[in-house]
Motif scaffolding. Structure first.
Motif, PDB file in Angstrom:
ATOM      1  N   LEU A 238       0.818  -1.209   0.000  1.00 11.85           N
ATOM      2  CA  LEU A 238       0.000   0.000   0.000  1.00 11.85           C
ATOM      3  C   LEU A 238       0.856   1.265   0.000  1.00 11.85           C
ATOM      4  N   VAL A 239       2.079   1.160   0.503  1.00  4.36           N
ATOM      5  CA  VAL A 239       2.968   2.317   0.531  1.00  4.36           C
ATOM      6  C   VAL A 239       3.264   2.786  -0.895  1.00  4.36           C
ATOM      7  N   PHE A 240       3.590   1.833  -1.763  1.00  2.00           N
ATOM      8  CA  PHE A 240       3.855   2.173  -3.168  1.00  2.00           C
ATOM      9  C   PHE A 240       2.625   2.795  -3.816  1.00  2.00           C
ATOM     10  N   LEU A 241       1.460   2.242  -3.510  1.00  2.00           N
ATOM     11  CA  LEU A 241       0.208   2.785  -4.038  1.00  2.00           C
ATOM     12  C   LEU A 241      -0.013   4.206  -3.543  1.00  2.00           C
ATOM     13  N   GLY A 242       0.242   4.427  -2.260  1.00  2.00           N
ATOM     14  CA  GLY A 242       0.009   5.736  -1.673  1.00  2.00           C
ATOM     15  C   GLY A 242       0.935   6.812  -2.173  1.00  2.00           C
ATOM     16  N   ARG A 243       2.113   6.424  -2.648  1.00  2.00           N
ATOM     17  CA  ARG A 243       3.067   7.409  -3.145  1.00  2.00           C
ATOM     18  C   ARG A 243       2.784   7.845  -4.575  1.00  2.00           C
ATOM     19  N   HIS A 244       1.788   7.237  -5.201  1.00  2.00           N
ATOM     20  CA  HIS A 244       1.464   7.585  -6.587  1.00  2.00           C
ATOM     21  C   HIS A 244      -0.027   7.833  -6.755  1.00  2.00           C
ATOM     22  N   THR A 245      -0.626   8.406  -5.726  1.00  2.00           N
ATOM     23  CA  THR A 245      -2.069   8.645  -5.775  1.00  2.00           C
ATOM     24  C   THR A 245      -2.458   9.677  -6.836  1.00  2.00           C
ATOM     25  N   VAL A 246      -1.594  10.657  -7.069  1.00  2.00           N
ATOM     26  CA  VAL A 246      -1.945  11.711  -8.028  1.00  2.00           C
ATOM     27  C   VAL A 246      -2.082  11.131  -9.433  1.00  2.00           C
ATOM     28  N   LEU A 247      -1.146  10.264  -9.824  1.00  2.00           N
ATOM     29  CA  LEU A 247      -1.213   9.671 -11.157  1.00  2.00           C
ATOM     30  C   LEU A 247      -2.469   8.808 -11.305  1.00  2.00           C
ATOM     31  N   ILE A 248      -2.784   8.033 -10.272  1.00  2.00           N
ATOM     32  CA  ILE A 248      -3.993   7.209 -10.313  1.00  2.00           C
ATOM     33  C   ILE A 248      -5.238   8.094 -10.385  1.00  2.00           C
ATOM     34  N   MET A 249      -5.226   9.179  -9.623  1.00  2.00           N
ATOM     35  CA  MET A 249      -6.365  10.095  -9.626  1.00  2.00           C
ATOM     36  C   MET A 249      -6.567  10.709 -11.009  1.00  2.00           C
ATOM     37  N   PHE A 250      -5.480  11.050 -11.689  1.00  2.00           N
ATOM     38  CA  PHE A 250      -5.572  11.638 -13.014  1.00  2.00           C
ATOM     39  C   PHE A 250      -6.110  10.651 -14.056  1.00  2.00           C
ATOM     40  N   TRP A 251      -5.660   9.396 -14.014  1.00  2.00           N
ATOM     41  CA  TRP A 251      -5.844   8.499 -15.144  1.00  2.00           C
ATOM     42  C   TRP A 251      -6.938   7.443 -14.975  1.00  2.00           C
ATOM     43  N   HIS A 252      -7.441   7.210 -13.775  1.00  2.00           N
ATOM     44  CA  HIS A 252      -8.312   6.051 -13.615  1.00  2.00           C
ATOM     45  C   HIS A 252      -9.631   6.172 -14.389  1.00  2.00           C
ATOM     46  N   ARG A 253     -10.168   7.388 -14.517  1.00  2.00           N
ATOM     47  CA  ARG A 253     -11.431   7.517 -15.252  1.00  2.00           C
ATOM     48  C   ARG A 253     -11.255   7.185 -16.729  1.00  2.00           C
ATOM     49  N   ALA A 254     -10.138   7.586 -17.304  1.00  2.00           N
ATOM     50  CA  ALA A 254      -9.874   7.253 -18.706  1.00  2.00           C
ATOM     51  C   ALA A 254      -9.696   5.749 -18.880  1.00  2.00           C
ATOM     52  N   LEU A 255      -9.057   5.117 -17.908  1.00  2.00           N
ATOM     53  CA  LEU A 255      -8.818   3.674 -17.993  1.00  2.00           C
ATOM     54  C   LEU A 255     -10.107   2.862 -17.863  1.00  2.00           C
ATOM     55  N   PHE A 256     -11.163   3.465 -17.349  1.00  2.00           N
ATOM     56  CA  PHE A 256     -12.443   2.765 -17.251  1.00  2.00           C
ATOM     57  C   PHE A 256     -12.998   2.400 -18.634  1.00  2.00           C
ATOM     58  N   ASP A 257     -12.540   3.080 -19.691  1.00  2.00           N
ATOM     59  CA  ASP A 257     -12.993   2.770 -21.046  1.00  2.00           C
ATOM     60  C   ASP A 257     -12.278   1.559 -21.626  1.00  2.00           C
ATOM     61  N   LEU A 258     -11.190   1.135 -20.983  1.00  2.00           N
ATOM     62  CA  LEU A 258     -10.356   0.074 -21.545  1.00  2.00           C
ATOM     63  C   LEU A 258     -11.086  -1.261 -21.717  1.00  2.00           C
ATOM     64  N   PRO A 259     -11.876  -1.731 -20.739  1.00  2.00           N
ATOM     65  CA  PRO A 259     -12.577  -3.008 -20.941  1.00  2.00           C
ATOM     66  C   PRO A 259     -13.440  -3.025 -22.199  1.00  2.00           C
ATOM     67  N   GLU A 260     -14.167  -1.954 -22.451  1.00  2.00           N
ATOM     68  CA  GLU A 260     -15.013  -1.898 -23.643  1.00  2.00           C
ATOM     69  C   GLU A 260     -14.187  -1.900 -24.914  1.00  2.00           C
ATOM     70  N   ILE A 261     -13.039  -1.211 -24.889  1.00  2.00           N
ATOM     71  CA  ILE A 261     -12.185  -1.116 -26.076  1.00  2.00           C
ATOM     72  C   ILE A 261     -11.622  -2.478 -26.460  1.00  2.00           C
ATOM     73  N   VAL A 262     -11.200  -3.256 -25.469  1.00  2.00           N
ATOM     74  CA  VAL A 262     -10.568  -4.561 -25.749  1.00  2.00           C
ATOM     75  C   VAL A 262     -11.567  -5.711 -25.698  1.00  2.00           C
ATOM     76  N   GLY A 263     -12.839  -5.410 -25.515  1.00  2.00           N
ATOM     77  CA  GLY A 263     -13.858  -6.438 -25.552  1.00  2.00           C
ATOM     78  C   GLY A 263     -14.053  -7.216 -24.269  1.00  2.00           C
ATOM     79  N   LEU A 264     -13.677  -6.618 -23.131  1.00  2.00           N
ATOM     80  CA  LEU A 264     -13.883  -7.263 -21.837  1.00  2.00           C
ATOM     81  C   LEU A 264     -15.212  -6.800 -21.226  1.00  2.00           C
ATOM     82  N   PRO A 265     -15.728  -7.535 -20.255  1.00  2.00           N
ATOM     83  CA  PRO A 265     -16.988  -7.119 -19.618  1.00  2.00           C
ATOM     84  C   PRO A 265     -16.850  -5.764 -18.924  1.00  2.00           C
TER      85      PRO A 265
END
Length: 343
Positions: free
Chosen positions: A277-304
């Motif tokens: 969790l320490v590694f995760l916590g040190r990169h919260t800003v990048l996750i905060m910036f990109w996670h909404r865009a990554l939500f489109d990935l399952p549909e793009i690659v044909g995943l549920p």
């Protein structure tokens, strides 16, 4: 002294990790809110996950010296990097959204205008960017308060007055426009959260009965959830939309629940099992910036298009990208031509 410092850093990073997990999870289940249980969990998460980041933001603040040098240093060290990352990442995501979602150029061009205006005008890939707006403005307000208002009592009078104004006059208009630039009206409330973090941090080590305190907080949380489920209360706390319906709970609940998250973080920081969790916590800003865009990935690659899959993708892919980038930099550093190494 060194070990105490390390422990402090570890639990702060863990607390940030728990916060960003809650943020991504909350956004992932947003489409499931027609189901009562998901709607309840959604509300319960929003009672604390965004206030947590403002509280943590106050932990390491220091009053500024009353000179321009100190102000410039504060701007260049704390504010400027946020502004640069906001516009840089925002621009990248606007262009990514244009091509992934097949948006026309007029929409994309106007989105750059919205990026400047910020706040609630930002949606889709940039919906979380309001946080950077409000966080930066809150940082400036709190620094001004602790640096130029000497009386601690007066500092709290100012912040609580701002909080009362912000909760009583919700969703005001700005020159006839429904949205304020950079969601500036939300700063009226987040100032209190960050000031609480500034003063509360120094008292955390004085809590001697952590497990009993944590138990009491857990009971308080369960009672809130029970009353929300049985509709005895209808407590919402959506900072971005400036939407809350209980001033007292909006003040007390986030502070109490975030204290619980902090205590959990301190306890599990002693367990190596949770150090990922320490590694995760040190990169919260990048996750905060990109996670909404990554939500489109399952549909793009044909995943549920499943909320759990979106949650995992939003958390893990940024971490994998960071690991690959660090390995690449490590490779470059150890495989540079000799003339560059010697120079």
């Amino acid at each position: 002294m060194v070990s105490a410092t390390k422990r402090r850093i570890i639990w702060v990073d863990i607390a940030k990790a728990l916060g960003i997990i809650a943020v991504v999870f909350g956004h992932a289940i947003d489409s499931q809110r027609d189901i009562r249980s998901f709607d309840l969990v959604y509300d319960a998460i929003y009672w604390w996950h965004m206030p947590l980041f403002f509280i943590i933001g106050g932990f390491f603040l220091k009053p500024l010296s009353h000179n321009w040098k100190a102000i410039r240093h504060f701007w260049s060290r704390r504010c400027k990097p946020l502004v640069i990352s906001y516009f840089l990442m925002g621009s990248l995501l606007i262009m990514l959204s244009h091509f992934v979602r097949n948006q026309d150029w007029s929409y994309t061009a106007f989105y750059f205008v919205r990026l400047v205006y910020g706040g609630r005008t930002l949606n889709n890939y940039l919906s979380i960017f309001w946080f950077i707006n409000v966080y930066l403005l809150t940082l400036i307000v709190v620094i001004f308060i602790i640096s130029w208002v000497r009386s601690v009592v007066l500092q709290w009078v100012i912040s609580l007055t701002l909080f009362a104004i912000g909760t009583i006059h919700q969703q005001p208009t700005f020159l006839g426009h429904p949205y304020f630039p950079w969601d500036v009206q939300v700063v009226l409330m987040t100032t209190t959260y960050m000031l609480a973090g500034y003063y509360g941090f120094r008292f955390l080590h004085t809590i001697s009965h952590k497990y009993m305190t944590l138990l009491a907080i857990g009971i308080f949380y369960m009672l809130l959830i029970h009353d929300q489920f049985t509709k005895k209360i209808n407590f919402t706390l959506y900072l971005k939309s400036d939407n809350l319906n209980h001033t007292g709970l909006a003040l007390i609940a986030p502070l109490v629940l975030c204290l619980g998250v902090i205590l959990v973080s301190q306890i599990i920081s002693e367990l190596k099992l949770f150090h990922w969790l320490v590694f995760l916590g040190r990169h919260t800003v990048l996750i905060m910036f990109w996670h909404r865009a990554l939500f489109d990935l399952p549909e793009i690659v044909g995943l549920p298009d499943h909320w759990l899959l979106k949650c995992l993708i939003g958390l893990l892919i940024p971490l994998f990208a960071i690991i690959i980038w660090k390995q690449f930099k490590h490779f470059l550093m150890h495989h540079r031509p000799k003339q560059f190494v010697s120079s």
